[in-house]
Scaffold this active site. Structure first.
Site, mmCIF file in Angstrom:
data_model
loop_
_atom_site.group_PDB
_atom_site.id
_atom_site.type_symbol
_atom_site.label_atom_id
_atom_site.label_comp_id
_atom_site.label_asym_id
_atom_site.label_seq_id
_atom_site.Cartn_x
_atom_site.Cartn_y
_atom_site.Cartn_z
ATOM 1 C CG HIS A 120 1.381 9.495 -2.002
ATOM 2 N ND1 HIS A 120 1.913 8.753 -0.971
ATOM 3 C CD2 HIS A 120 2.390 10.299 -2.414
ATOM 4 C CE1 HIS A 120 3.171 9.095 -0.767
ATOM 5 N NE2 HIS A 120 3.480 10.040 -1.627
ATOM 6 C CB SER A 190 7.698 4.720 8.035
ATOM 7 O OG SER A 190 7.510 4.859 6.632
#
Ligand code: OAD
Length: 251
Positions: A120, A190
């Site tokens: 990212h 997650s």
């Protein structure tokens, strides 16, 4: 838990190639809040209002004030923890090829990991939205928000906002590594944000062991991952690196 750590150490020792996929949870013990769950950033602010590229284009001053400035204050003080150091130690031992991280905090590199894919992007750098000039975040003058380049353009972090593409070279190499590894450690994520979340599936489909390290189960647990080591990353990864090192010494 030690039995699971020993099992993971044996899996890593037996693998020709192991890679790690990390997320915000690996940095919580460095004082950086996660995005989801208790105390998560997205509990306080709506990501579509502050972390989407359209929100930034619409109102860069708002995004700088609500998100980027706060990130800067937290990240500048953060230091790697034993989980970052444990992964770097595994690389030094020749047991871990690459860390693919969704984090933009640079802590893997600070801990000594050399092969890091910043899926990212990186918060260490800013880029002018007009002339594309890059500048180190640490050197930015934040007296006026949003900070501007000499050309008058507004700076933005060199990170991926929601609504933007993953840098194609990072995506391609990550997919290649996932499909070619025998072990994937999935630490502190997650596994809910695509396309990063599909990397463990690629690994599993190619026959790799997928090992999660997370105090909580995730959507991968019991479906994609072979097993979950339920604990905080710093303690578990540190113990894992020690167990792999002990196996190397007795081999
Ligand atoms: P999340 O905040 O979604 O998830 C953090 C995970 O870390 C959860 O599964 C926690 O249970 C776990 N966790 C918390 N403390 C931990 C600890 N001490 N040790 C190990 N695990 C712990 O973070 P990510 O999965 O990284 O993207 O989120 C993915 C992406 O969503 C981020 O890269 C960011 C965000 O929106 C963009 O901004 C594009």
């Amino acid at each position: 838990m030690q039995d699971l750590i020993d099992r993971a150490a044996h899996d890593i020792a037996a693998a020709r190639r192991a890679v790690a996929l990390t997320g915000a949870g690996i940095s919580t013990e460095s004082g950086i809040p996660p995005f989801r769950g208790p105390g998560g950033l997205w509990e306080k602010i709506d990501p579509m209002e502050v972390a989407h590229i359209d929100a930034f284009r619409r109102d860069p001053e708002k995004v700088w004030n609500l998100l980027i400035r706060g990130m800067h204050e937290v990240l500048v003080k953060s230091r790697p923890n034993m989980a970052h150091r444990g992964l770097a130690a595994l690389e030094d031992m020749g047991r871990l090829q690459t860390v693919i991280t969704q984090n933009v905090d640079g802590l893997h590199q600070q801990a000594g990991s050399r092969d890091v894919i910043e899926f990212h992007g990186s918060f260490a750098w800013q880029r002018c939205t007009v002339c594309e000039r890059r500048c180190r975040t640490a050197e930015l003058d934040l007296a006026v928000i949003p900070p501007r380049c000499e050309c008058g353009g507004i700076f933005r972090p060199d990170c991926v906002f929601f609504g933007e593409m993953i840098p194609p070279a990072h995506l391609a190499r990550s997919q290649q590594l996932a499909a070619g590894c025998q072990v994937m450690l999935v630490v502190g994520t997650s596994a809910t944000v695509q396309p990063a979340a599909m990397l463990p599936l690629l690994a599993r489909d190619a026959g790799a062991r997928v090992i999660e390290i997370n105090p909580e189960p995730t959507p991968l647990t019991g479906t994609v991952s072979d097993y979950l080591i339920p604990g905080p990353a710093a303690r578990v990864v540190d113990a894992l690196a020690a167990a792999v090192s002990a196996l190397q010494e007795t081999a």
